[in-house]
Design a protein around this motif. Structure first.
Motif, PDB file in Angstrom:
ATOM      1  N   PHE A 257       3.337  29.404 -54.573  1.00 36.28           N
ATOM      2  CA  PHE A 257       2.526  30.609 -54.575  1.00 36.28           C
ATOM      3  C   PHE A 257       3.359  31.832 -54.235  1.00 36.28           C
ATOM      4  O   PHE A 257       4.298  31.766 -53.451  1.00 36.28           O
ATOM      5  N   ASP A 258       2.988  32.953 -54.834  1.00 34.86           N
ATOM      6  CA  ASP A 258       3.560  34.246 -54.484  1.00 34.86           C
ATOM      7  C   ASP A 258       2.488  35.044 -53.761  1.00 34.86           C
ATOM      8  O   ASP A 258       1.308  34.930 -54.066  1.00 34.86           O
ATOM      9  N   PHE A 259       2.904  35.845 -52.805  1.00 37.66           N
ATOM     10  CA  PHE A 259       1.976  36.649 -52.023  1.00 37.66           C
ATOM     11  C   PHE A 259       2.306  38.122 -52.233  1.00 37.66           C
ATOM     12  O   PHE A 259       3.474  38.509 -52.210  1.00 37.66           O
ATOM     13  N   LEU A 260       1.279  38.906 -52.451  1.00 35.69           N
ATOM     14  CA  LEU A 260       1.442  40.351 -52.592  1.00 35.69           C
ATOM     15  C   LEU A 260       0.886  41.007 -51.345  1.00 35.69           C
ATOM     16  O   LEU A 260      -0.255  40.769 -50.957  1.00 35.69           O
ATOM     17  N   TYR A 261       1.695  41.807 -50.710  1.00 36.03           N
ATOM     18  CA  TYR A 261       1.255  42.497 -49.503  1.00 36.03           C
ATOM     19  C   TYR A 261       2.074  43.758 -49.306  1.00 36.03           C
ATOM     20  O   TYR A 261       3.147  43.926 -49.875  1.00 36.03           O
ATOM     21  N   ASN A 262       1.549  44.626 -48.485  1.00 39.22           N
ATOM     22  CA  ASN A 262       2.197  45.892 -48.176  1.00 39.22           C
ATOM     23  C   ASN A 262       2.925  45.727 -46.840  1.00 39.22           C
ATOM     24  O   ASN A 262       2.300  45.469 -45.816  1.00 39.22           O
ATOM     25  N   ASN A 263       4.250  45.871 -46.854  1.00 48.06           N
ATOM     26  CA  ASN A 263       5.037  45.694 -45.629  1.00 48.06           C
ATOM     27  C   ASN A 263       4.608  46.641 -44.520  1.00 48.06           C
ATOM     28  O   ASN A 263       4.582  46.253 -43.349  1.00 48.06           O
ATOM     29  N   ALA A 264       4.265  47.859 -44.862  1.00 46.72           N
ATOM     30  CA  ALA A 264       3.872  48.837 -43.846  1.00 46.72           C
ATOM     31  C   ALA A 264       2.579  48.416 -43.149  1.00 46.72           C
ATOM     32  O   ALA A 264       2.428  48.580 -41.935  1.00 46.72           O
TER      33      ALA A 264
END
Length: 65
Positions: free
Chosen positions: A46-53
């Motif tokens: 799986f790949d995860f999309l998220y905002n580091n900030a």
């Protein structure tokens, strides 16, 4: 007859779903969420999309424990 076909249909899909199941083993304490996501990426496809900030300022949630 319809009931037989429906049961057969759902049993085939249940068997197929079980063949794609994955075992994931992860145990962390006081880890950053980005480290947990990285470990999950290693163990799965799986790949995860998220905002580091956003994750940088995330606080732990202990409400379930």
């Amino acid at each position: 007859m319809r009931l037989t076909y429906m049961l057969l249909f759902f049993s085939v899909f249940q068997l197929r779903a079980e063949s794609f199941a994955q075992k994931i083993s992860i145990s962390v304490q006081n880890a950053q969420i980005t480290d947990v996501i990285s470990e999950l990426k290693k163990q799965t496809d799986f790949d995860f999309l998220y905002n580091n900030a956003t994750l940088k300022n995330a606080k732990p949630d202990y409400s379930g424990y």
